[in-house]
Design an enzyme around this catalytic site. Structure first.
Site, short mmCIF file in Angstrom:
data_model
loop_
_atom_site.label_atom_id
_atom_site.label_comp_id
_atom_site.label_asym_id
_atom_site.label_seq_id
_atom_site.Cartn_x
_atom_site.Cartn_y
_atom_site.Cartn_z
CG ASP A 1 -17.83 18.91 4.48
OD1 ASP A 1 -16.61 18.82 4.35
OD2 ASP A 1 -18.57 17.92 4.67
CE1 TYR B 1 -20.03 20.41 11.77
CE2 TYR B 1 -21.69 18.69 11.91
CZ TYR B 1 -20.64 19.39 12.47
OH TYR B 1 -20.22 19.09 13.73
CG ASP B 2 -18.74 24.22 7.89
OD1 ASP B 2 -17.97 24.35 6.94
OD2 ASP B 2 -18.60 23.34 8.76
CB SER C 1 -3.60 -1.95 0.30
OG SER C 1 -3.42 -1.36 -0.95
CD GLU D 1 3.61 -9.03 11.52
OE1 GLU D 1 2.67 -8.21 11.49
OE2 GLU D 1 4.78 -8.74 11.27
CE LYS E 1 -5.03 -7.90 5.49
NZ LYS E 1 -6.24 -7.14 5.80
CG ASP F 1 -11.48 -6.95 9.87
OD1 ASP F 1 -11.14 -5.97 9.19
OD2 ASP F 1 -12.55 -7.56 9.70
NE ARG G 1 -4.20 2.11 3.50
CZ ARG G 1 -4.56 2.37 2.26
NH1 ARG G 1 -5.64 3.14 2.06
NH2 ARG G 1 -3.90 1.93 1.23
CD GLU H 1 -5.24 -2.78 11.03
OE1 GLU H 1 -4.18 -2.33 10.56
OE2 GLU H 1 -6.27 -2.97 10.37
CE1 TYR I 1 0.86 -2.63 9.83
CE2 TYR I 1 -0.70 -3.56 11.40
CZ TYR I 1 -0.43 -2.77 10.32
OH TYR I 1 -1.45 -2.11 9.70
CE LYS J 1 3.71 -7.64 7.92
NZ LYS J 1 3.66 -6.67 9.01
CE LYS K 1 -7.68 -10.42 3.29
NZ LYS K 1 -8.56 -9.78 2.34
CB CYS L 1 -31.52 -4.20 -24.00
SG CYS L 1 -31.59 -3.28 -22.45
CB CYS M 1 -34.40 -0.14 -24.10
SG CYS M 1 -32.84 -0.65 -24.84
CB CYS N 1 -28.13 -2.47 -23.82
SG CYS N 1 -29.26 -1.23 -24.51
CB CYS O 1 -30.82 1.73 -22.70
SG CYS O 1 -31.36 0.47 -21.53
S1 IVH Z 1 1.58 -4.92 6.96
C1 IVH Z 1 3.14 -2.77 3.43
N1 IVH Z 1 0.69 -6.36 8.99
O1 IVH Z 1 -4.00 -4.89 6.39
C2 IVH Z 1 2.23 -3.60 4.18
N2 IVH Z 1 -0.86 -5.05 7.75
O2 IVH Z 1 -4.54 -5.11 3.51
C3 IVH Z 1 1.63 -2.89 5.30
N3 IVH Z 1 -3.15 -5.17 8.60
O3 IVH Z 1 -3.65 -1.54 5.54
C4 IVH Z 1 0.72 -3.71 6.05
N4 IVH Z 1 -2.74 -6.53 10.27
O4 IVH Z 1 -4.25 -2.05 7.92
C5 IVH Z 1 0.37 -5.51 7.99
N5 IVH Z 1 0.05 -7.64 10.81
C6 IVH Z 1 -0.26 -6.78 9.82
C7 IVH Z 1 -1.57 -6.33 9.63
C8 IVH Z 1 -1.84 -5.46 8.57
C9 IVH Z 1 -3.66 -5.83 9.64
C10 IVH Z 1 -3.91 -4.32 7.66
C11 IVH Z 1 -3.32 -2.96 7.44
C12 IVH Z 1 -3.21 -2.79 5.96
C13 IVH Z 1 -4.08 -3.87 5.45
C14 IVH Z 1 -3.61 -4.35 4.12
#
Ligand code: IVH
Length: 696
Positions: A38, A41-42, A87, A119, A121, A123, A142, A181, A233, A301, A326, A421, A424, A439, A444
């Site tokens: 940084d 850069y500055d 998360s 719902e 998820k 990406d 985040r 998201e 969400y 949920k 998943k 090892c 070594c 090891c 080493c």
């Molecule tokens: S709920 C307390 N709903 O997944 C739970 N998360 O691995 C808060 N994400 O950081 C998350 N779609 O960025 C929720 N329909 C959805 C989502 C979702 C994507 C992401 C979110 C979170 C990550 C967790």
């Protein structure tokens, strides 16, 4: 000198600075892989600005100094979230999803019949939008979950995001953070890449990276030009304000978000029970290819919001009330060409598979992990045979076992478990209760190499420009015998004598090394690469002991008495401190001026509650949970999320659930808000607080 036309050297210098700054912005924002510090850069930015101020003719419209609102010194501002952005834990199969429900039902039996919301998820990139009286006042990424980057002006350019909420829907709280998201549509992503390629610009690897890069921009007009969208969400309220949401379930919350004009995923569905969820997931997985955005699974949920509170959060990170389902991982078959061994920084011998290249889920896989030698033996994995390889999301591919075909004779060779090892030649050791071989030689070369890579890495001393390739070069030249040598041997003069170093690259590296001295005790300790001492443990130890000397002089008992430090970590650390070689490294680091102390802020020795660990549960008569936490921490106590044997007291309010039960099972004293207040009213200058007697 004529005042009009600037000399040609200056024009050339300005052009060079523009290129360097543009490149640095690209590395930082788009690739997420900065190459200069940084400070550097500055410095470049300042030089360009001064040059342009002295010679305005040199200022081109595309100069990085002309970006809208660019703030070169601080880049994106940091901002704290109302509540942590959590998360999610994962479930990879219907069985794991049932296991999640079973664990929850043990705490709160009602979850089995309370219904679920499910719902997609998405990406993309998690963001938080702050609405005050219905007006968008802040947008943030985040970040680390607690503190994110402020990207308000960028997010304002997304047409999906309302700048003002609709007032004809459900009433909204005065202050709230809408979570959701940001993502890039797949079609928009593809078109954008085609355009960029045609214009000779670089293309993006996937919609997620492209979305993240577009949001984390200094120039909102770039964000505006990208095909970004948003799904909301969740909502967080100010824990101090006492606001409540006018809804009782997650599905109702999605309804409220819709009524306020926020986009909500149309596939979100209510299911009465887990069977319903599993049926929905089946159809969803089959049709995932039809969606115009990338998904990496679904989020399930628990419906009633009041159960969210009761189920709580694991380790301050993952709520129990939601889990990510998943998709089944991709599996492919290929030939195992050989097994190689990598000796890591802790000395662990990690076997890995060299495979006949095979495509799995759109990615060519050449290497895969094999966990350990026992695993290879037990699964019957043999070199020269066909094996099954699994790749799930971002996880490193792994060999799951031999691909057995009926009637086929086994012709592969068993892999001999190494006794020495490979780097070594020292005889390997196998600690009791562990499957890994190690090891034991701390000198080493492989251990030193990976130890240096770890030391310089981002989570540790974050020395930019000290990567694997250069470390290898310095080792070959005999410059580095341990991590401390970084501060002694890598001088400008020394570097200038090496191939590949010029004045600039040498001084950049020297500056980065100098800058790393102030990372602090926790990161330096983590950087030392002691077995079992990860980032989290290092932070706990730094905060508790306050200096490297106290940590290294502590006995195993003293170490494991620290909340959050287990026996294995305590033993490993103690063993580390017994080796002269390690102590010598630490001494050298200290002598070089590396900061190896930390102020102990969390546990003032004089606090009435110092040394105590508290858990807060239920609804308290006057205090919010945050206020109660602040009160306890202010008096020197610690507040954690779950009741364990190490908990000193549980502060209970109305409707306390499983945590109260757990406290009773473990015989831990419970305290009411009134009792806590009474105790805190005692003179703080009095005797040390009792640690083994119940409160009043
Ligand atoms: S709920 C307390 N709903 O997944 C739970 N998360 O691995 C808060 N994400 O950081 C998350 N779609 O960025 C929720 N329909 C959805 C989502 C979702 C994507 C992401 C979110 C979170 C990550 C967790």
């Amino acid at each position: 000198m004529t005042p009009s036309a600037p000399p040609a050297e200056l024009a050339a210098r300005a052009a060079e600075l523009r290129d360097q700054i543009d490149q640095a912005n690209h590395d930082y924002h788009v690739l997420d892989a900065p190459k200069i510090s940084d400070a550097e850069y500055d410095r470049l930015f300042r030089e360009l600005k001064e040059l342009e101020a002295a010679h305005p003719e040199l200022r081109t419209p595309d100069s990085p100094t002309q970006r809208v609102g660019a703030e070169p010194a601080s880049r994106l501002e940091k901002t704290e979230h109302l509540a942590p952005m959590l998360s999610l834990d994962n479930a990879f199969s219907p069985e794991e999803l049932r296991g999640w429900e079973t664990r929850n039902a043990r705490m709160v039996a009602e979850v089995r019949t309370a219904g679920y919301d499910v719902e997609p998820k998405i990406d993309g990139l998690a963001i938080a939008l702050t609405y005050r009286d219905g007006v968008l006042v802040k947008g943030a990424t985040r970040g680390n979950g607690t503190i994110g980057e402020e990207v308000t002006r960028n997010l304002r350019t997304l047409r999906d995001i309302p700048l003002r909420l609709r007032r004809d829907g459900i009433p909204f709280p005065a202050l709230m953070e809408v979570r959701g998201e940001v993502y890039m549509s797949i079609s928009g992503f593809a078109e954008m890449n085609v355009r960029r390629a045609a214009a000779g610009e670089s293309t993006f690897a996937n919609p997620r990276n492209a979305a993240a890069g577009a949001v984390r921009q200094l120039d909102p007009s770039i964000t505006a030009s990208r095909p970004l969208h948003f799904f909301a969400y969740a909502v967080e309220l100010d824990p101090r304000a006492g606001d409540r949401l006018p809804v009782a379930t997650q599905s109702e919350l999605l309804g409220a978000l819709r009524s306020w004009g926020l986009p909500v995923n149309p596939l979100a569905t209510h299911c009465d029970d887990l069977d319903g969820v599993l049926a929905w997931l089946e159809g969803y997985e089959r049709r995932r290819g039809e969606l115009d955005y990338e998904v990496d699974g679904a989020v399930v949920k628990v419906e009633p919001l009041r159960l969210h509170e009761e189920l709580g959060v694991v380790g301050g990170r993952e709520p129990r009330w939601a889990t990510a389902y998943k998709f089944a991982p991709d599996i492919a078959e290929t030939t195992l060409n050989s097994i190689e061994i990598n000796v890591g920084r802790t000395g662990a011998l990690n076997p890995y598979a060299v495979l006949e290249p095979v495509e799995i889920g759109g990615v060519v896989v050449r290497l895969a992990t094999l966990h350990n030698f026992e695993d290879i033996e037990r699964k019957g994995i043999r070199v020269g045979e066909r094996v099954l390889v699994k790749r799930a999301g971002e996880v490193i591919p792994q060999v799951i076992g031999p691909a057995v075909h009926e009637g086929e004779e086994r012709k592969g060779e068993k892999f001999p478990v190494p006794t020495e090892c490979p780097a070594c030649g020292t005889p390997v050791e196998r600690p009791e209760d562990e499957v890994m071989l190690y090891c034991p030689n701390s000198a080493c070369p492989a251990r030193i190499y990976w130890g240096l890579v770890h030391f310089a890495s981002r989570g540790a001393m974050d020395i930019r420009g000290l990567g694997e390739e250069r470390i290898r070069l310095f080792l070959e030249r005999g410059l580095l015998g341990d991590v401390a040598d970084v501060y002694y041997r890598l001088t400008r003069e020394e570097l200038l004598g090496l191939e590949g170093f010029k004045e600039k690259s040498a001084s950049n590296l020297v500056a980065a090394i100098e800058e790393s001295k102030t990372r602090g005790l926790a990161r330096a300790l983590f950087g030392l690469g002691v077995r079992h001492v990860g980032e989290h443990a290092a932070e706990i130890l730094a905060r508790h002991f306050g200096s490297i000397d106290r940590i290294l002089n502590a006995s195993v008992e003293e170490l494991e008495a620290v909340h959050g430090i287990g026996h294995t970590t305590a033993e490993a650390l103690h063993a580390f401190a017994q080796q002269d070689r390690n102590l010598e490294t630490v001494r050298k680091l200290a002598a070089a001026g590396v900061v190896l102390v930390e102020e102990r802020t969390s546990e003032p020795a004089t606090g009435l509650l110092s040394g105590e660990t508290w858990v807060v549960t239920g609804t308290l008569p006057t205090l919010s949970r945050t206020e109660a936490t602040e009160l306890i921490e202010g008096a020197g106590g610690r507040v954690t999320g779950s009741v364990t044997k190490k908990t000193s007291y549980v502060l209970v309010g109305e409707d306390a659930g499983s945590k109260l039960q757990k406290a009773q099972e473990l015989g831990i004293s419970t305290v009411t808000e009134a009792e806590l207040r009474e105790r805190l009213a005692q003179s703080p200058a009095g005797d040390p607080p009792p640690t083994d007697t119940p409160v009043p």
